[in-house]
Design a protein around this motif. Structure first.
Motif, mmCIF file in Angstrom:
data_model
loop_
_atom_site.group_PDB
_atom_site.id
_atom_site.type_symbol
_atom_site.label_atom_id
_atom_site.label_comp_id
_atom_site.label_asym_id
_atom_site.label_seq_id
_atom_site.Cartn_x
_atom_site.Cartn_y
_atom_site.Cartn_z
ATOM 1 N N UNK A 121 145.912 -22.770 -12.588
ATOM 2 C CA UNK A 121 146.992 -23.314 -12.638
ATOM 3 C C UNK A 121 147.957 -23.180 -11.358
ATOM 4 N N UNK A 122 147.899 -22.065 -10.490
ATOM 5 C CA UNK A 122 148.469 -21.783 -9.387
ATOM 6 C C UNK A 122 147.668 -22.294 -7.994
ATOM 7 N N UNK A 123 146.263 -22.817 -8.429
ATOM 8 C CA UNK A 123 145.556 -23.040 -7.401
ATOM 9 C C UNK A 123 146.214 -23.462 -6.081
ATOM 10 N N UNK A 124 145.685 -23.067 -4.856
ATOM 11 C CA UNK A 124 146.029 -23.554 -3.463
ATOM 12 C C UNK A 124 144.944 -24.626 -2.956
ATOM 13 N N UNK A 125 143.685 -24.626 -3.797
ATOM 14 C CA UNK A 125 142.370 -25.197 -3.158
ATOM 15 C C UNK A 125 141.674 -25.713 -4.366
ATOM 16 N N UNK A 126 141.460 -27.121 -4.244
ATOM 17 C CA UNK A 126 140.924 -27.748 -5.139
ATOM 18 C C UNK A 126 139.837 -28.809 -4.412
ATOM 19 N N UNK A 127 138.605 -28.862 -4.778
ATOM 20 C CA UNK A 127 137.667 -29.972 -4.280
ATOM 21 C C UNK A 127 137.378 -31.006 -5.271
ATOM 22 N N UNK A 128 137.407 -32.245 -4.632
ATOM 23 C CA UNK A 128 137.235 -33.381 -5.391
ATOM 24 C C UNK A 128 135.906 -34.231 -4.726
ATOM 25 N N UNK A 129 135.314 -35.061 -5.523
ATOM 26 C CA UNK A 129 134.063 -35.834 -4.805
ATOM 27 C C UNK A 129 134.300 -37.241 -4.551
ATOM 28 N N UNK B 35 134.322 -23.552 -2.882
ATOM 29 C CA UNK B 35 135.687 -23.772 -2.851
ATOM 30 C C UNK B 35 136.705 -23.870 -4.168
ATOM 31 N N UNK B 36 136.023 -24.641 -4.776
ATOM 32 C CA UNK B 36 136.788 -25.248 -6.095
ATOM 33 C C UNK B 36 137.634 -24.308 -6.894
ATOM 34 N N UNK B 37 139.010 -24.178 -6.984
ATOM 35 C CA UNK B 37 139.854 -23.099 -7.825
ATOM 36 C C UNK B 37 140.483 -24.125 -8.705
ATOM 37 N N UNK B 38 140.337 -24.085 -10.045
ATOM 38 C CA UNK B 38 140.864 -24.942 -11.204
ATOM 39 C C UNK B 38 142.033 -24.234 -11.593
ATOM 40 N N UNK C 205 127.831 -30.515 -4.207
ATOM 41 C CA UNK C 205 127.773 -29.788 -5.331
ATOM 42 C C UNK C 205 128.022 -28.136 -4.809
ATOM 43 N N UNK C 206 127.586 -27.994 -3.497
ATOM 44 C CA UNK C 206 127.798 -26.741 -2.972
ATOM 45 C C UNK C 206 129.059 -26.529 -2.420
ATOM 46 N N UNK C 207 129.855 -27.462 -2.268
ATOM 47 C CA UNK C 207 131.220 -27.370 -1.818
ATOM 48 C C UNK C 207 132.236 -27.096 -2.982
ATOM 49 N N UNK C 208 131.892 -27.689 -4.180
ATOM 50 C CA UNK C 208 132.648 -27.248 -5.349
ATOM 51 C C UNK C 208 132.288 -25.846 -5.674
#
Ligand SMILES: [Zn+2]
Length: 460
Positions: free
Chosen positions: A201-209, A196-199, A190-193
């Motif tokens: 449209x131009x996102x360079x960085x998204x976190x998945x679980x 860092x998670x940027x949803x 949860x802390x990682x999301x």
């Protein structure tokens, strides 16, 4: 993350495989990029009026433009543990490597990730995921280290916060040295999301679980991870149906086959993708298709470990979203996406015959298929007006492809095509087969030192 894109880049006179819904191709075409997105793609050379506006004009003669490749499954840290357990199956390979991986830390993982991502960029990859699931207590911020590696090279990055909590003392495969307590793993996820998670449209960085696999993760971690992912709009990933050993484990421990097991836990849906899926049942393929559950196909790793050949043609025919993945470098030994396309074509034909997989189907899996697997199909995966300018430009008129009239065939059937230019959001990441932002020699020296340090820590 990227430096500012030049405002207008024009590529004129190249062949283009757009991988759009109509699979449009142009023997001679042009692309115009403005502000990080594609504003024009079509047949023939670019209109001369662009000459005045272009900050950069690329002569596309002898080149093929494709969407940048999307890698849907990886373990970057494994770059520094290649060459181990060369003749083992998955379970033997894992049990041989877990003690080595127990020694990773921020420094070694950053060196591994940067070198591995550099290698990926040189093979035409513009977006990659990473499944990081080993978090030694004294290892520091190893997930952050992979993100730092992606920043160094300039790739679009979808790392996952992986996890393992089912050690040998509870009937799992990994030793206690590499597993975490369930609540610790969930809190870190949860802390990682949050961090860092940027949803966008131009996102360079998204976190998945990404809990690791049925034989290294408890039911509580699987269901808890799903709750967190869905509360935050993050995607969910795990290994599934990789080997018959895994199926036997699931039947013995849970009384269910892997596909039934994950359905019981709520792990199906358009926000879920599974790595491998070499051994799905007919019912699994139907439930994945019906729910939009996606698959990362990793033919090289499956071949290296002798796991089997995934029924990819059957999954595509059923409507399952499928992307390509190199899998971790310790079971691939390389990690080049261009080579993964080649392998995907060949193994599908070994399984299903010469008409079971075409070069265009493979290219589509590696681009649009991957974008769909990672949930970026609105903005990535094809060369179309309005999409992000993640573009690979291959030389197909060199000695490797000069006699081949079909440039897509040259790229997929043939040997490596030199990568002339790789753009991520319009920003050059590779020019003339060289990384723009890093020196491959420096990356290799650092990852070599990290590999040696890890071997020493493990007493190998
Ligand atoms: Zn994997």
């Amino acid at each position: 993350m990227c430096a500012a894109a030049p405002s207008v880049t024009v590529i004129s006179g190249c062949a283009i495989a757009t991988v759009d819904a109509q699979a449009s191709e142009y023997p001679t075409g042009h692309l115009v990029v403005e502000g990080g997105r594609i504003v024009e793609v079509g047949a023939g050379p670019a209109h001369p009026s662009w000459r005045e506006r272009a900050d950069r004009w690329v002569d596309g003669t002898g080149l093929l433009a494709t969407p940048g490749f999307v890698n849907t499954h990886h373990h970057l840290y494994q770059w520094i543990t290649r060459g181990y357990a060369q003749d083992e199956t998955l379970f033997g390979w894992l049990t041989s490597l877990y003690p080595v991986w127990a020694g990773i830390d921020e420094e070694t993982v950053e060196a591994a990730a940067a070198a591995n991502l550099g290698w990926m960029a040189l093979s035409g990859t513009t977006l990659t995921t990473d499944h990081h699931y080993v978090f030694p207590q004294a290892g520091g911020d190893v997930l952050g280290a992979t993100i730092e590696g992606a920043r160094t090279i300039g790739l679009r990055f979808h790392p996952t916060r992986g996890s393992m909590d089912l050690g040998t003392s509870s009937g799992g495969l990994p030793p206690e040295s590499v597993v975490q307590k369930t609540d610790v793993a969930l809190a870190a996820t949860e802390a990682a999301i949050a961090r860092w998670h940027d949803p966008s449209p131009d996102s360079m960085l998204q976190i998945a679980v990404a809990p690791c696999s049925p034989f290294s993760v408890t039911k509580d971690l699987m269901t808890g991870a799903a709750e967190i992912a869905r509360a935050h709009g993050a995607r969910m990933h795990t290994h599934l149906c990789e080997t018959l050993d895994e199926e036997a484990f699931c039947l013995e421990k849970y009384g269910r086959k892997p596909g039934e097991y994950v359905e019981d836990l709520g792990w199906l849906g358009p926000d879920v993708w599974f790595a491998h899926v070499v051994w799905p049942t007919t019912e699994d393929i139907a439930r994945f298709a019906a729910t939009g559950t996606a698959v990362a196909h990793c033919p090289t790793s499956n071949a290296r470990l002798g796991s089997g050949i995934a029924p990819v043609a059957d999954m595509l025919a059923a409507g399952v979203p499928v992307g390509l993945g190199v899998d971790g470098s310790a079971s691939n030994e390389s990690g080049r996406m261009d080579e993964e396309l080649h392998q995907a074509l060949l193994v599908a034909r070994l399984r299903g015959g010469s008409t079971s997989m075409s070069a265009r189907q493979v290219l589509a899996m590696a681009t649009m298929g991957g974008a769909r697997v990672l949930g970026r199909q609105q903005d990535l995966g094809s060369l179309e007006d309005g999409k992000l300018a993640d573009i690979a430009l291959w030389r197909v008129d060199g000695v490797s492809g000069v006699d081949i009239t079909d440039p897509v065939c040259a790229l997929v059937f043939g040997t490596r095509s030199p990568l002339e230019l790789l753009l991520v959001g319009g920003v050059p990441i590779v020019e003339h087969e060289q990384l723009v932002r890093a020196d491959i020699g420096d990356l290799a020296a650092r990852s070599g030192a990290a590999s040696a340090m890890l071997a020493k820590r493990a007493g190998r």
